[in-house]
Design an enzyme around this catalytic site. Structure first.
Site, PDB file in Angstrom:
ATOM      1  N   LYS A  83      27.494   3.431  56.401  1.00 47.71           N
ATOM      2  CA  LYS A  83      28.946   3.489  56.599  1.00 47.71           C
ATOM      3  C   LYS A  83      29.495   4.692  55.831  1.00 47.71           C
ATOM      4  O   LYS A  83      29.268   4.829  54.620  1.00 47.71           O
ATOM      5  CB  LYS A  83      29.551   2.186  56.077  1.00 47.71           C
TER       6      LYS A  83
HETATM    7  O1  G3P Z   1      35.353  -3.575  56.205  1.00 54.24           O
HETATM    8  C1  G3P Z   1      36.458  -2.880  56.646  1.00 54.24           C
HETATM    9  C2  G3P Z   1      37.678  -3.711  56.975  1.00 54.24           C
HETATM   10  O2  G3P Z   1      37.354  -4.755  57.831  1.00 54.24           O
HETATM   11  C3  G3P Z   1      38.530  -4.094  55.803  1.00 54.24           C
HETATM   12  O3  G3P Z   1      39.544  -5.007  56.133  1.00 54.24           O
HETATM   13  O4  G3P Z   1      41.249  -6.662  55.467  1.00 54.24           O
HETATM   14  O5  G3P Z   1      40.435  -4.978  53.779  1.00 54.24           O
HETATM   15  O6  G3P Z   1      41.898  -4.285  55.664  1.00 54.24           O
HETATM   16  P1  G3P Z   1      40.843  -5.229  55.214  1.00 54.24           P
END
Ligand code: G3P
Length: 213
Positions: A83
């Site tokens: 990633k």
């Molecule tokens: O892993 C990336 C993403 O899904 C993060 O989500 O909820 O931290 O905006 P969030």
């Protein structure tokens, strides 16, 4: 649509795989920090639970550092997907890794042009963060639709991985506009099962069955 679970919590993954719905896993440095464990240990354990793509994120911000981290992470298991942040360095490294056949997930995507850069450099996945766009009053789902149109125009094989998914409506809408994958926290996958009429209906069926005995 493929379902990935977005977590660094191995116990959540063990529970979720019991449903038979989990195609892969995504993590990020915040989720790993929450687990209180080292990334390599968490990723290794996940690779023993899930037979599918497992995204592990680099922390370096320069090309050499990212490449060094990617090579260590890739050694953990064949299913590891590197990633990379959507920066100039991340996009350059994406090209180098793609050329070597190493799978990549370009993260922190907030615009169609960013998604275009990732696809041009052979990213396996692009991760548009829909919830974080909604949080600032933008339309996260519109971004998925725009990326879908662009990728279809040119036949890019990069898969659209809807990320920062906060609720079931995000999942439904991402499926409607053609996202290839949704990565979801455990509790969002759990919500997908729920409908009050299912509970009421089942209760009635069971009561009727009991009364007929
Ligand atoms: O892993 C990336 C993403 O899904 C993060 O989500 O909820 O931290 O905006 P969030």
């Amino acid at each position: 649509m493929e379902f990935f679970i977005d977590t660094g919590d191995v116990n959540e993954i063990k529970e979720a795989v019991k449903w038979g719905l989990i195609d892969g896993v995504t993590t990020n440095p915040s989720l790993i920090a929450k687990s209180g464990r080292k990334q390599a240990d968490v990723i290794k354990e996940i690779s023993e639970i899930v037979d599918g793509p497992i995204s592990a994120e680099v922390i370096s911000t320069d090309v050499d550092g990212m490449l060094a981290e990617a090579s260590e992470l890739a050694k953990i298991h064949d299913n590891i997907v590197i990633k990379l942040p959507l920066t100039e360095a991340g996009i350059s490294v994406c090209k180098k890794l793609s050329d070597k056949g190493i799978k990549t997930n370009v993260t922190l995507c907030f615009s169609p042009n960013q998604a275009l850069l990732a696809a041009k450099n052979g990213a396996t996945y692009i991760s548009p963060f829909i919830g974080r766009l909604d949080d600032i009053g933008h339309d996260g789902m519109a971004l998925i639709e725009e990326i879908r149109a662009i990728y279809d125009n040119y036949g890019f094989s990069t898969q659209i991985l809807a990320a920062s998914v906060r609720h079931g409506t995000h999942v439904r809408d991402a499926a409607m506009v053609g996202a290839d994958v949704a990565t979801m926290p455990y509790k969002v996958i759990q919500q997908l099962f729920k409908h009050p009429l299912t509970d009421i209906g089942l209760e009635k069926f069971l009561a009727d069955h009991k009364n007929s005995q």
